[in-house]
Design a protein around this motif. Structure first.
Motif, mmCIF file in Angstrom:
data_model
loop_
_atom_site.group_PDB
_atom_site.id
_atom_site.type_symbol
_atom_site.label_atom_id
_atom_site.label_comp_id
_atom_site.label_asym_id
_atom_site.label_seq_id
_atom_site.Cartn_x
_atom_site.Cartn_y
_atom_site.Cartn_z
ATOM 1 N N CYS A 188 0.797 -1.235 0.000
ATOM 2 C CA CYS A 188 0.000 0.000 0.000
ATOM 3 C C CYS A 188 0.825 1.279 0.000
ATOM 4 O O CYS A 188 0.276 2.368 -0.178
ATOM 5 C CB CYS A 188 -0.939 0.006 1.192
ATOM 6 S SG CYS A 188 -0.096 -0.055 2.797
ATOM 7 N N GLY A 189 2.145 1.196 0.224
ATOM 8 C CA GLY A 189 2.957 2.396 0.230
ATOM 9 C C GLY A 189 2.507 3.367 1.301
ATOM 10 O O GLY A 189 2.224 2.987 2.437
ATOM 11 N N VAL A 206 -7.810 -2.177 3.729
ATOM 12 C CA VAL A 206 -6.722 -2.739 4.514
ATOM 13 C C VAL A 206 -5.486 -2.748 3.621
ATOM 14 O O VAL A 206 -5.539 -3.254 2.494
ATOM 15 C CB VAL A 206 -7.036 -4.161 5.004
ATOM 16 C CG1 VAL A 206 -5.805 -4.786 5.665
ATOM 17 C CG2 VAL A 206 -8.211 -4.158 5.961
ATOM 18 N N GLY A 207 -4.396 -2.178 4.109
ATOM 19 C CA GLY A 207 -3.167 -2.151 3.325
ATOM 20 C C GLY A 207 -2.033 -2.844 4.048
ATOM 21 O O GLY A 207 -1.903 -2.721 5.269
ATOM 22 N N SER A 211 7.396 -1.594 4.801
ATOM 23 C CA SER A 211 8.140 -0.393 5.206
ATOM 24 C C SER A 211 7.540 0.184 6.480
ATOM 25 O O SER A 211 6.383 0.612 6.493
ATOM 26 C CB SER A 211 8.113 0.654 4.092
ATOM 27 O OG SER A 211 8.589 1.896 4.572
ATOM 28 N N ARG A 212 8.325 0.215 7.527
ATOM 29 C CA ARG A 212 7.857 0.797 8.786
ATOM 30 C C ARG A 212 7.570 2.283 8.642
ATOM 31 O O ARG A 212 6.584 2.795 9.186
ATOM 32 C CB ARG A 212 8.895 0.560 9.884
ATOM 33 C CG ARG A 212 8.970 -0.886 10.346
ATOM 34 C CD ARG A 212 10.111 -1.132 11.323
ATOM 35 N NE ARG A 212 10.089 -2.507 11.824
ATOM 36 C CZ ARG A 212 10.562 -3.548 11.164
ATOM 37 N NH1 ARG A 212 11.103 -3.366 9.958
ATOM 38 N NH2 ARG A 212 10.495 -4.766 11.677
ATOM 39 N N ASP A 213 8.432 2.996 7.916
ATOM 40 C CA ASP A 213 8.227 4.424 7.719
ATOM 41 C C ASP A 213 6.905 4.698 7.016
ATOM 42 O O ASP A 213 6.157 5.609 7.389
ATOM 43 C CB ASP A 213 9.373 5.017 6.899
ATOM 44 C CG ASP A 213 10.612 5.284 7.738
ATOM 45 O OD1 ASP A 213 10.609 4.936 8.929
ATOM 46 O OD2 ASP A 213 11.589 5.834 7.187
ATOM 47 N N ARG A 230 -1.082 -2.220 7.830
ATOM 48 C CA ARG A 230 -0.415 -3.312 8.523
ATOM 49 C C ARG A 230 1.024 -3.459 8.034
ATOM 50 O O ARG A 230 1.278 -3.431 6.825
ATOM 51 C CB ARG A 230 -1.139 -4.643 8.276
ATOM 52 C CG ARG A 230 -2.582 -4.678 8.729
ATOM 53 C CD ARG A 230 -3.202 -6.015 8.350
ATOM 54 N NE ARG A 230 -4.622 -6.089 8.677
ATOM 55 C CZ ARG A 230 -5.416 -7.101 8.318
ATOM 56 N NH1 ARG A 230 -4.917 -8.124 7.626
ATOM 57 N NH2 ARG A 230 -6.692 -7.082 8.650
ATOM 58 N N LEU A 231 1.940 -3.646 8.957
ATOM 59 C CA LEU A 231 3.308 -4.021 8.626
ATOM 60 C C LEU A 231 3.319 -5.541 8.548
ATOM 61 O O LEU A 231 3.463 -6.237 9.552
ATOM 62 C CB LEU A 231 4.259 -3.510 9.703
ATOM 63 C CG LEU A 231 5.749 -3.522 9.382
ATOM 64 C CD1 LEU A 231 6.067 -2.607 8.202
ATOM 65 C CD2 LEU A 231 6.553 -3.105 10.605
#
Length: 395
Positions: A188-189, A206-207, A211-213, A230-231
């Motif tokens: 989802c970026g 829901v994405g 990437s944590r950032d 979501r990570l």
């Protein structure tokens, strides 16, 4: 937005070292490089803005022995320049010359890609850490207000923001979104699609991202919308959705995981739902990732071919529509480049000149590749059982 070089597109590369090319000795490799480039309408130390200017000796040797990796690293080191780096690559790739440079290095790289699963669960997170976690402030300076880091749709757009909104609306219309639907965004970026779909079409999303950032930024930016970030690895998703979208993520999946990816999407998509896959693609099944791009920009990336995607969806999906607007990526990348150059003074002290040359090389070489039609941008619309009465194309 104009760059710090000059107002004209002709000056796409500034801060060139002052070393005079007249003092550089002409080796056998130098003469061979001249002969090869001549076939692409390019010159060493020529006067055209797309010609290569040598700042130090050894560039032809590095390019001939290491292929794209040596050429790119020499540019990062300041050993050569081209005023129109994008057009240099467009002409080089259109000629097909790059295909035959250093076949042994390419064979080793191809064998590595073929034999190893470079996108397994552990390695899949590397691209997030190396590329996408550079900092949201950095990307915000380069991208449109929604932070869409994929190809815009320029058919009726006059600027980057319009092109990205047009792309997002095109996807929503292709998926036939309606209020109350629940949509999964794989990769989802920063939430560009999810926010647009929720605001304009009334859906819940829901994405998943690695990437944590990106996840943290999107949660804060869209806290008031019905969106969940979501990570999470895409392979772990196992719940039903009305529709699924994946925009610019499939390039990181890898050929050994294409089938698992499609099985995951099929498992999560309701029987009457649609799956839109937006991905860069390559023209030949057996080609491999550019070595410089793999090392410095997108580790473990692997562009799919139409045949590879066809193999992956076999028996799982009906291909309802396939839309190629790869030429639009050229315009998108050039817009990102102009924004990057304009914003660079804010990041120069933190990132340094070698990063600037690396990022310039990345944006402009990719623009040239799309301009040469060496790589493509596809949107696939897939259904599980076929749309009753047929799917009507949206444009």
């Amino acid at each position: 937005m104009q760059s710090k070089c000059e107002d004209s597109l002709v000056s796409r590369s500034c801060n060139t070292p002052d070393t005079s090319s007249e003092s550089i000795p002409r080796s056998g490799s130098h003469r061979l490089a001249e002969e090869l480039l001549d076939k692409a309408g390019l010159r060493l130390d020529g006067r055209a803005p797309w010609d290569m200017r040598l700042n130090r000796p050894g560039v032809p040797e590095r390019a001939l022995s290491e292929g794209s990796l040596g050429l790119g690293e020499a540019y990062m080191d300041g050993d050569w320049d081209a005023e129109q780096l994008d057009e240099f690559f467009a002409r080089l790739l259109r000629s097909g010359l790059a295909d035959g440079v250093n076949p042994m290095a390419m064979l080793f790289h191809a064998a590595r890609v073929k034999l190893l699963n470079l996108q397994n669960r552990k390695r899949a997170w590397q691209v997030g850490e190396q590329h996408y976690d550079l900092g949201s402030d950095f990307y915000a300076s380069m991208l449109d207000p929604r932070m869409a880091y994929t190809c815009g749709y320029w058919r009726e757009a006059d600027n980057l923001a319009e092109a990205q909104d047009a792309k997002l609306d095109l996807i929503c219309r292709k998926l036939r979104l309606e209020p109350g639907m629940r949509v999964l965004d794989i990769g989802c970026g920063w939430g560009s699609f999810m926010s647009y779909a929720a605001q304009h079409y009334g859906v819940e999303c829901v994405g998943v991202t690695i990437s944590r950032d990106q996840a943290e930024w999107a949660r804060q930016r869209y806290a008031g919308l019905p969106l969940e970030f979501r990570l999470q690895d895409y392979r772990d998703v196992d719940e039903p959705f009305d529709h699924i979208v994946s925009i610019g993520m499939f390039e990181h999946v890898g050929r050994k995981n294409h089938r698992v990816y499609m099985e995951t999407a099929a498992r999560c998509l309701k029987d009457d739902g649609l799956f839109l896959l937006h991905t860069i693609g390559k023209n030949r099944r057996h080609s491999t990732t550019d070595r410089w791009i793999d090392k410095y920009i997108f580790p473990n990336g692997d562009l799919p071919s139409i045949g590879q995607i066809g193999d992956a969806v076999d028996g799982l999906f009906v291909v309802e529509d396939l839309h190629n607007f790869g030429a639009d990526y050229d315009k998108t990348l050039m817009a990102w480049y102009d924004n990057f150059e304009a914003a660079w003074p804010r990041f120069a002290g933190q990132m340094g000149e070698r990063f600037r040359r690396m990022w310039r090389y990345y944006l402009l070489s990719c623009a040239g590749a799309f301009r040469a039609r060496d790589i493509q941008l596809w949107q696939w619309v897939l259904s599980k059982k076929g749309v009753v009465g047929g799917y009507q194309r949206v444009s």
